[in-house]
Motif scaffolding. Structure first.
Motif, PDB file in Angstrom:
ATOM      1  N   SER A   1     -16.488 -97.649  46.147  1.00  0.00           N
ATOM      2  CA  SER A   1     -16.847 -98.970  46.696  1.00  0.00           C
ATOM      3  C   SER A   1     -16.701-100.057  45.642  1.00  0.00           C
ATOM      4  CB  SER A   1     -18.287 -98.942  47.227  1.00  0.00           C
ATOM      5  OG  SER A   1     -18.400 -98.071  48.324  1.00  0.00           O
ATOM      6  N   GLN A   2     -17.197 -99.783  44.438  1.00  0.00           N
ATOM      7  CA  GLN A   2     -17.096-100.778  43.367  1.00  0.00           C
ATOM      8  C   GLN A   2     -15.637-101.013  42.980  1.00  0.00           C
ATOM      9  OE1 GLN A   2     -19.068 -98.165  43.439  1.00  0.00           O
ATOM     10  NE2 GLN A   2     -21.161 -98.966  43.364  1.00  0.00           N
ATOM     11  N   GLN A   3     -14.869 -99.918  42.937  1.00  0.00           N
ATOM     12  CA  GLN A   3     -13.463-100.067  42.603  1.00  0.00           C
ATOM     13  C   GLN A   3     -12.725-100.845  43.677  1.00  0.00           C
ATOM     14  OE1 GLN A   3     -11.821 -99.565  40.013  1.00  0.00           O
ATOM     15  NE2 GLN A   3     -12.841 -98.033  38.750  1.00  0.00           N
ATOM     16  N   ALA A   4     -13.099-100.632  44.936  1.00  0.00           N
ATOM     17  CA  ALA A   4     -12.431-101.337  46.033  1.00  0.00           C
ATOM     18  C   ALA A   4     -12.634-102.840  45.907  1.00  0.00           C
ATOM     19  CB  ALA A   4     -12.946-100.825  47.374  1.00  0.00           C
ATOM     20  N   LEU A   5     -13.848-103.250  45.533  1.00  0.00           N
ATOM     21  CA  LEU A   5     -14.128-104.683  45.351  1.00  0.00           C
ATOM     22  C   LEU A   5     -13.304-105.246  44.190  1.00  0.00           C
ATOM     23  CD1 LEU A   5     -18.011-104.790  45.879  1.00  0.00           C
ATOM     24  CD2 LEU A   5     -16.231-105.642  47.426  1.00  0.00           C
TER      25      LEU A   5
ATOM     26  N   PHE B   1      -6.049 -94.467  41.797  1.00  0.00           N
ATOM     27  CA  PHE B   1      -5.680 -93.154  41.264  1.00  0.00           C
ATOM     28  C   PHE B   1      -6.754 -92.636  40.313  1.00  0.00           C
ATOM     29  CE2 PHE B   1      -1.260 -94.612  42.265  1.00  0.00           C
ATOM     30  CZ  PHE B   1      -0.933 -93.567  43.123  1.00  0.00           C
ATOM     31  N   THR B   2      -7.358 -93.569  39.570  1.00  0.00           N
ATOM     32  CA  THR B   2      -8.402 -93.162  38.622  1.00  0.00           C
ATOM     33  C   THR B   2      -9.599 -92.578  39.351  1.00  0.00           C
ATOM     34  OG1 THR B   2      -7.709 -94.894  37.076  1.00  0.00           O
ATOM     35  CG2 THR B   2      -9.931 -93.969  36.780  1.00  0.00           C
ATOM     36  N   VAL B   3     -10.019 -93.223  40.430  1.00  0.00           N
ATOM     37  CA  VAL B   3     -11.152 -92.725  41.203  1.00  0.00           C
ATOM     38  C   VAL B   3     -10.866 -91.342  41.762  1.00  0.00           C
ATOM     39  CG1 VAL B   3     -12.567 -93.106  43.270  1.00  0.00           C
ATOM     40  CG2 VAL B   3     -11.989 -95.020  41.777  1.00  0.00           C
ATOM     41  N   ILE B   4      -9.678 -91.163  42.295  1.00  0.00           N
ATOM     42  CA  ILE B   4      -9.311 -89.875  42.885  1.00  0.00           C
ATOM     43  C   ILE B   4      -9.236 -88.792  41.807  1.00  0.00           C
ATOM     44  CG2 ILE B   4      -7.487 -88.642  44.110  1.00  0.00           C
ATOM     45  CD1 ILE B   4      -6.860 -91.264  45.557  1.00  0.00           C
ATOM     46  N   ALA B   5      -8.679 -89.157  40.648  1.00  0.00           N
ATOM     47  CA  ALA B   5      -8.540 -88.185  39.570  1.00  0.00           C
ATOM     48  C   ALA B   5      -9.901 -87.739  39.037  1.00  0.00           C
ATOM     49  CB  ALA B   5      -7.705 -88.778  38.443  1.00  0.00           C
ATOM     50  N   GLN B   6     -10.883 -88.653  39.064  1.00  0.00           N
ATOM     51  CA  GLN B   6     -12.204 -88.336  38.538  1.00  0.00           C
ATOM     52  C   GLN B   6     -13.095 -87.638  39.564  1.00  0.00           C
ATOM     53  OE1 GLN B   6     -13.626 -92.147  37.175  1.00  0.00           O
ATOM     54  NE2 GLN B   6     -12.468 -92.054  35.255  1.00  0.00           N
ATOM     55  N   ALA B   7     -12.672 -87.619  40.816  1.00  0.00           N
ATOM     56  CA  ALA B   7     -13.483 -86.978  41.852  1.00  0.00           C
ATOM     57  C   ALA B   7     -13.493 -85.459  41.653  1.00  0.00           C
ATOM     58  CB  ALA B   7     -12.934 -87.326  43.231  1.00  0.00           C
ATOM     59  N   LYS B   8     -14.574 -84.850  42.066  1.00  0.00           N
ATOM     60  CA  LYS B   8     -14.688 -83.395  41.959  1.00  0.00           C
ATOM     61  C   LYS B   8     -13.709 -82.734  42.927  1.00  0.00           C
ATOM     62  CE  LYS B   8     -19.609 -83.661  40.800  1.00  0.00           C
ATOM     63  NZ  LYS B   8     -20.981 -83.257  41.213  1.00  0.00           N
TER      64      LYS B   8
ATOM     65  N   ASN C   1     -15.172 -81.269  55.261  1.00  0.00           N
ATOM     66  CA  ASN C   1     -14.868 -82.269  56.282  1.00  0.00           C
ATOM     67  C   ASN C   1     -14.683 -83.640  55.626  1.00  0.00           C
ATOM     68  OD1 ASN C   1     -17.464 -83.611  56.045  1.00  0.00           O
ATOM     69  ND2 ASN C   1     -18.325 -81.877  57.167  1.00  0.00           N
ATOM     70  N   TYR C   2     -14.084 -84.545  56.375  1.00  0.00           N
ATOM     71  CA  TYR C   2     -13.748 -85.847  55.823  1.00  0.00           C
ATOM     72  C   TYR C   2     -14.978 -86.670  55.471  1.00  0.00           C
ATOM     73  CZ  TYR C   2      -8.787 -85.235  56.825  1.00  0.00           C
ATOM     74  OH  TYR C   2      -7.494 -84.792  56.832  1.00  0.00           O
TER      75      TYR C   2
ATOM     76  N   GLN D   1     -17.942 -89.335  51.243  1.00  0.00           N
ATOM     77  CA  GLN D   1     -19.175 -89.600  50.516  1.00  0.00           C
ATOM     78  C   GLN D   1     -19.016 -89.266  49.037  1.00  0.00           C
ATOM     79  OE1 GLN D   1     -21.923 -91.117  51.910  1.00  0.00           O
ATOM     80  NE2 GLN D   1     -22.424 -91.325  49.723  1.00  0.00           N
ATOM     81  N   GLN D   2     -18.269 -88.236  48.761  1.00  0.00           N
ATOM     82  CA  GLN D   2     -18.032 -87.858  47.369  1.00  0.00           C
ATOM     83  C   GLN D   2     -17.273 -88.953  46.633  1.00  0.00           C
ATOM     84  OE1 GLN D   2     -16.720 -83.779  46.599  1.00  0.00           O
ATOM     85  NE2 GLN D   2     -15.163 -84.581  45.208  1.00  0.00           N
ATOM     86  N   LEU D   3     -16.270 -89.535  47.299  1.00  0.00           N
ATOM     87  CA  LEU D   3     -15.514 -90.632  46.692  1.00  0.00           C
ATOM     88  C   LEU D   3     -16.395 -91.864  46.506  1.00  0.00           C
ATOM     89  CD1 LEU D   3     -12.125 -90.306  48.607  1.00  0.00           C
ATOM     90  CD2 LEU D   3     -12.550 -89.756  46.210  1.00  0.00           C
ATOM     91  N   LEU D   4     -17.250 -92.133  47.485  1.00  0.00           N
ATOM     92  CA  LEU D   4     -18.158 -93.270  47.364  1.00  0.00           C
ATOM     93  C   LEU D   4     -19.123 -93.071  46.199  1.00  0.00           C
ATOM     94  CD1 LEU D   4     -18.968 -93.957  51.131  1.00  0.00           C
ATOM     95  CD2 LEU D   4     -17.508 -95.320  49.618  1.00  0.00           C
ATOM     96  N   ASP D   5     -19.633 -91.848  46.066  1.00  0.00           N
ATOM     97  CA  ASP D   5     -20.538 -91.555  44.959  1.00  0.00           C
ATOM     98  C   ASP D   5     -19.824 -91.676  43.616  1.00  0.00           C
ATOM     99  OD1 ASP D   5     -22.492 -91.040  46.819  1.00  0.00           O
ATOM    100  OD2 ASP D   5     -22.233 -88.857  46.772  1.00  0.00           O
ATOM    101  N   GLY D   6     -18.507 -91.483  43.631  1.00  0.00           N
ATOM    102  CA  GLY D   6     -17.725 -91.601  42.403  1.00  0.00           C
ATOM    103  C   GLY D   6     -17.348 -93.028  42.045  1.00  0.00           C
ATOM    104  N   GLY D   7     -17.787 -93.991  42.841  1.00  0.00           N
ATOM    105  CA  GLY D   7     -17.550 -95.397  42.517  1.00  0.00           C
ATOM    106  C   GLY D   7     -16.428 -96.056  43.294  1.00  0.00           C
TER     107      GLY D   7
END
Length: 256
Positions: free
Chosen positions: A219-223, A191-198, A205-206, A211-217
């Motif tokens: 991948s690191q959060q998923a780990l 939820f934090t990653v999504i809330a911080q996304a632009k 498009n998806y 890519q925007q979510l990945l740039d927001g971290g």
């Protein structure tokens, strides 16, 4: 060269062997028919026998099972009391995150979850608001609306309870002879990653959104989330003594 009598004797022996073999062979190839016959016998014996048959019957997999909603409302309220959470008695929902300091009073207009054992009326209302218990459909509150309104109530307690919650759901699955349990859960970090996304402009498009979510971290959060889930699973197995000589029944259920 064998005579007619010898050939007839051999043919008779072959037929006898075939007749002895076919019933057992057909029985080995038809377990479904055997199960159906036992179910029909139980049905003919009455509701109690049929219930016993269905309880003992192995079940397959429970898929798309939301962990928060699978935990009983009574468990949430008990944990809320332990965590010194506060409850909005009007909205019938938690109003303050759990794990707050016990010395901090609940805000005005709310009550401490620790008072619930002494307030049966509020306790019953909360259980009903968290579930479909005692639900009576009316024109103002349909079963569909009441069910989906419960989703937002299963928040407000720390994630440290998740090993306990998975244990509860797995124990129930084991009691029902389920073999596989696939739980769904959205960690707070997601939820934090999504809330911080632009904000995503309409029509994006998806691939761009991903890519925007990945740039927001993401991948690191998923780990980090996966590591946390592994820890929760390990703690759950410890609760159930899965790696000992006396494992709990829940250990037999594959949980993912």
């Amino acid at each position: 060269m064998q005579g007619p009598r010898s050939c007839l004797t051999q043919l008779t022996l072959l037929l006898v062997l075939l007749l002895q073999f076919l019933p057992s062979h057909a029985q080995a190839r038809a377990p479904e028919q055997q199960t159906t016959a036992r179910m029909e016998q139980a049905r003919a014996a009455g509701p109690l026998a049929l219930h016993a048959f269905l309880v003992d019957m192995p079940k397959g997999g429970d898929l798309h099972n939301h962990l928060g909603g699978a935990v009983y409302a009574e468990t949430w309220l008990r944990d809320a009391e332990t965590d010194h959470a506060c409850i909005n008695a009007q909205a019938l929902a938690f109003s303050r995150q759990g794990n707050a300091l016990a010395t901090e009073p609940c805000p005005t207009g709310t009550v401490a979850a620790s008072t619930l054992p002494k307030d049966q009326s509020l306790y019953d209302k909360l259980v009903d608001s968290f579930s479909m218990r005692s639900f009576v459909p009316t024109t103002a509150d349909s079963g569909h609306d009441h069910f989906f309104a419960t989703f937002d109530r299963f928040t407000g307690l720390p994630e440290s309870h998740k090993p306990e919650w998975v244990d509860e759901v797995a124990e129930r699955a084991a009691a029902q002879n389920e073999q596989y349990l696939e739980l769904m859960d959205t960690p707070n970090a997601a939820f934090t990653v999504i809330a911080q996304a632009k904000p995503v402009p309409p029509g994006t498009n998806y691939a761009t959104w991903r890519q925007q979510l990945l740039d927001g971290g993401l991948s690191q959060q998923a780990l980090a989330i996966r590591h946390q889930m592994d820890q929760f699973e390990q703690q759950r197995r410890q609760r159930e003594h899965c790696d000992t000589s006396q494992p709990a029944p829940a250990c037999t259920v594959e949980v993912r």
